[in-house]
Every structure is written in C-alpha cells, then in structure tokens.
Design an enzyme around this catalytic site. Structure first.
Site, PDB file in Angstrom:
ATOM      1  CD  GLN A   1      -2.753  -1.166   2.540  1.00 38.52           C
ATOM      2  OE1 GLN A   1      -3.928  -1.424   2.400  1.00 38.52           O
ATOM      3  NE2 GLN A   1      -2.242  -0.815   3.698  1.00 38.52           N
TER       4      GLN A   1
ATOM      5  CG  ASN B   1      -2.040   3.878   3.339  1.00 39.34           C
ATOM      6  OD1 ASN B   1      -2.236   2.831   3.947  1.00 39.34           O
ATOM      7  ND2 ASN B   1      -1.376   4.894   3.861  1.00 39.34           N
TER       8      ASN B   1
ATOM      9  CG  ASP C   1       2.419  -4.784  12.532  1.00 41.07           C
ATOM     10  OD1 ASP C   1       1.778  -4.252  11.609  1.00 41.07           O
ATOM     11  OD2 ASP C   1       2.327  -4.429  13.709  1.00 41.07           O
TER      12      ASP C   1
ATOM     13  CG  ASP D   1      -4.800  -5.602  17.360  1.00 44.21           C
ATOM     14  OD1 ASP D   1      -5.580  -4.781  17.896  1.00 44.21           O
ATOM     15  OD2 ASP D   1      -3.556  -5.466  17.411  1.00 44.21           O
TER      16      ASP D   1
ATOM     17  CG  HIS E   1       6.633  -4.372  16.554  1.00 44.25           C
ATOM     18  ND1 HIS E   1       6.521  -3.096  17.033  1.00 44.25           N
ATOM     19  CD2 HIS E   1       5.766  -4.454  15.512  1.00 44.25           C
ATOM     20  CE1 HIS E   1       5.634  -2.423  16.318  1.00 44.25           C
ATOM     21  NE2 HIS E   1       5.158  -3.224  15.382  1.00 44.25           N
TER      22      HIS E   1
END
Length: 453
Positions: free
Chosen positions: A19, A48, A75, A187, A211
């Site tokens: 995106q 996006n 992710d 989520d 992350h």
C-alpha cells in the site's frame, strides 16, 4: 520464509499487500526472495487502507483461494522467526476447537525483552492492560524462564496483537473480516468478536516476533490520535456490557483535558473530529477509510505542536520568565491534595494571556518522557522532544484554543453519551455488513491502484 525447510510444507501462499510508495517489487533482494518461495508469493497493490485494509485483503484472498486452514497476520515492520510460525500452526492443529493463536512481541532493539505476556480489555473503561499476575517489559537476559515463576502459569487473554496472529479460516467465515478502521483496535476488537461466538485466543509462549517497542513511539499525540479515539469508542459500542459505555466517556473527556493542559492542541483537534465522525453512524467507516488519513494529516499540520524539526538549532536558548519556586525541579504531584492543586493552578493559567516573548523564546526544553500535564500546564511555551528523540516541537499555550476545545469536547461527550444506546444499536446492527468480505471487496475496488502508477 522461503529459505527455511521447516516451513516448506506449512505455507500455502504468501500475500504481500503493498500500500506504499516505496514498492516491494523495486527492492534489491525482491527477486531472490520471490524465487525462494517457489511461486507461492502473490504481490497485491492497493491504495493505502492502513493495517486493517491490508490485513482484510489478506483475509479475503485466503477465503477466496480456499486452500488454507489459517491466515497468519504479520505486521509490516517485524522480524519474524520461522520456528515460531511453525509452532503456532502446530498448536492450532492440536486445538479441539477453532482457536486464534497469537505470538508474543519482543523488542527489536533489545532482543531478550518481552513486552507483554498476555493482554486484556478492561470492559468498564474499554482500555488495554496486561493480564493480572503478569509483568510488562520482562527481560530474559536478567530473569530467565527458570527464574520467573509467573511465566509458568497459564494466562487466558482477551486478544493478541496483529504483529503475529494466526486466525482459523473458520473464524473468518463465522465473524467476518477486520473492522474498516485503518489502524488501531482492529486486532483487539476482532478477538473480542470471535470470543463472543466461542472462538478463543491464545498468546502462545515460544511463538514471537521482534518489533519496535512502544516506548519509542507516542502515537497518542501524532496523527494516530484520531484512530485511537474513534476506534476505541467504536469497539466499546460494539462490545461494552455497561450502560452508556461505563467509564469510557469520563476517561475520554479527562484525556482531552490532559492533552489541553499539556498544550497538545493537535491531538485534541483530532480526537474531537473522531467523535464527530463516530456520531455520523456506520456509513462513514468504509466511505472514508481511503481518504481520512490525508484530512487528518492536514488538520494536524495546522498546529505548532505537530511541526517536528530535526535541526537541534531550530529554536533559541530557553529563558524562563521567573525562576521555579524555591529552586525545586518539576515533579509529579506526590499526593491527592498536591495533584488537585497542580491541576487547578495549571487550569487557571490556561485562561491568562501568553507573554509575547514566549512566542519566540521557549521557557524550557522538555524530554518526551517528562512532557506531562503537571509540567507543561505551568509554562507559556516549551521545546519538547519526540518520543524517539530524533526531533523537537514547539509547544505554545493558547488560551483561545483551550477554551474553544474544552467547550467543544464537553458538548461532544454529552451528545455521545445521550445517543449511546441509539448508536450502539446502529453499529451492532451494521457490524455484519461492514466486516463482510463483500463490503470489503467493494472498498478494495474503489481503492484500486493502476499497475502503471
């Protein structure tokens, strides 16, 4: 993924939903990575639509292909571990009923640091929290598994973040795809929705990704403030068991006041727009998911506190109008009386005119971690560092904005509370439609990207 033998018979297909404007296919190692997957990579470009739009596209493609038992959400800024993916799939296979299997999140900068072992949603305040009996930011480098008794207990969670989350295809058929919310709360709401029909969520030890830690971000005051506010209220409207949302409206208004006392007017502007859009009803969700970000960024850019510069010399040396009382360094109020006194004096200061010289010469430099309402509310201006320490912004007290936003916040919160029952019926009735693959397909089509663009 393509180069690891353990995943050879586990992965049916890898969907990459691109995106962005720095295309995956243009990266130097793309051809090698594509070859490693042996024809199992499918690269999809679309406008996006944020994390929820990207994840929903992967869900929809998996449903349509009909080849897989699960869809694994990852992710776009994580480092994954093939062994963890394999363990999640094997665990899901051995579950007696369809189960969402989530992975833990470790710090990209400190590989041994576990951010949260399990998380829940407080149904009264409708806010995230760690499960009772667990600890955040656990460092295995200092306290290994054998020496950490609480990590040996079973932890039943409400949800797992989509940094790594394995979802049975049966769950998609049962409850639909993600909320069309761009980012934030997609989520947690999905896991709550699945839980209501008997599909539990497990945060599985031994399955994890790395992350960037939350402490390096402050997305509650950047452009994401809009999505934090609107989507939290939306999730509560869909799932809160309490009349009028329980403690959510009160906490939401208090957060606006805190941001106003902290001179963070851009965040309040976005939070108020979030409530205004929510009051419009469910129709705005899909209609604006592809366009809202541009408007949000434009609105935020109009405020000095949202302008970040990376030039250390961008602002002059600070100069206080008068020294701090008795030379004491700023500190959090230590008791309820001091807390109330600081809030009262800080609020009264917001009604006074700003000294003209403070518009050009900041009174203090304040690190992001110290940029709290009890400090900033007593200043006319300050230079505040960003959470990651790479930039600074000028915060300037604005009595006119303070009064205007405070009145507007009070009015919107009263309206939202008064209309809570009506909105709850509307959003709950429309949930099956705006999370359906059919509705999402229309949104994908409306936000298609020409292959030549």
């Amino acid at each position: 993924m393509g180069g690891d033998e353990i995943l050879k018979d586990v992965i049916d297909r890898v969907y990459v939903i691109d995106q962005g404007n720095q295309l995956v296919a243009d990266q130097p190692d793309f051809a090698e990575a594509e070859a490693g997957l042996g024809g199992r990579l499918e690269l999809i470009r679309q406008g996006n639509l944020g994390g929820s739009g990207g994840f929903s596209r992967g869900m929809a493609e998996t449903l349509e292909a009909g080849d897989s038992q699960y869809v694994l959400l990852l992710d776009d800024d994580v480092q994954d571990e093939p062994e963890g993916i394999y363990r999640a799939v094997m665990f899901g296979d051995f579950c007696r009923r369809p189960t969402i299997v989530g992975g833990h999140m470790f710090s990209m900068h400190d590989k041994a640091a576990l951010h949260a072992a399990g998380e829940r949603i407080n149904p009264y305040t409708f806010w995230w929290a760690e499960m009772p009996g667990t600890k955040t930011e656990h460092d295995f480098g200092h306290r290994p598994l054998r020496a950490t008794p609480w990590l040996h207990r079973r932890i039943d969670v409400d949800y797992n973040g989509w940094w790594m989350c394995l979802i049975p295809v049966e769950a998609l058929r049962e409850v639909g795809l993600s909320l069309p919310v761009f980012i934030k709360w997609d989520d947690s709401e999905f896991c709550l929705r699945a839980g209501e029909v008997g599909i539990p969520t497990v945060s599985l030890p031994g399955a994890a990704v790395w992350h960037v830690p939350w402490v390096d971000k402050d997305d509650s005051i950047d452009w994401q403030a809009y999505y934090h506010q609107r989507n939290r209220w939306l999730a509560a409207l869909l799932h809160s068991p309490y009349r009028k949302g329980g403690g959510l409206p009160r906490m939401s208004f208090a957060a606006d006041v805190k941001h106003l006392l902290s001179l963070q007017y851009s965040a309040v502007e976005l939070r108020l727009k979030a409530l205004e859009d929510l009051l419009e009803g469910p129709g705005h969700l899909h209609a604006t998911i592809g366009t809202n970000l541009g408007e949000v960024r434009r609105m935020r850019a109009e405020h000095p506190d949202a302008v970040v510069t990376k030039d250390p010399a961008a602002y002059p040396i600070t100069r206080r109008h008068r020294p701090v009382a008795k030379g004491r360094l700023p500190h959090r109020p230590s008791n309820p009386l001091a807390f109330a006194a600081s809030a009262a004096t800080g609020a009264l200061r917001q009604l006074r005119p700003v000294r003209p010289e403070a518009l050009d010469i900041p009174e203090e430099r304040v690190a992001a971690a110290a940029a709290k309402w009890w400090r900033l509310s007593h200043l006319d201006s300050a230079v505040v560092t960003s959470a990651d320490g790479t930039g600074t912004s000028m915060y300037i007290r604005d009595p006119k904005r303070f009064r205007s936003y405070l009145r507007r916040s009070l009015r919107l919160h009263r309206k939202a509370v008064a209309r809570w029952s009506q909105m709850q019926r509307e959003y709950q009735a429309a949930l099956g439609q705006f999370t359906s693959p059919e509705q999402w397909r229309e949104t994908f089509a409306a936000n298609a990207v020409d292959a030549d663009d």
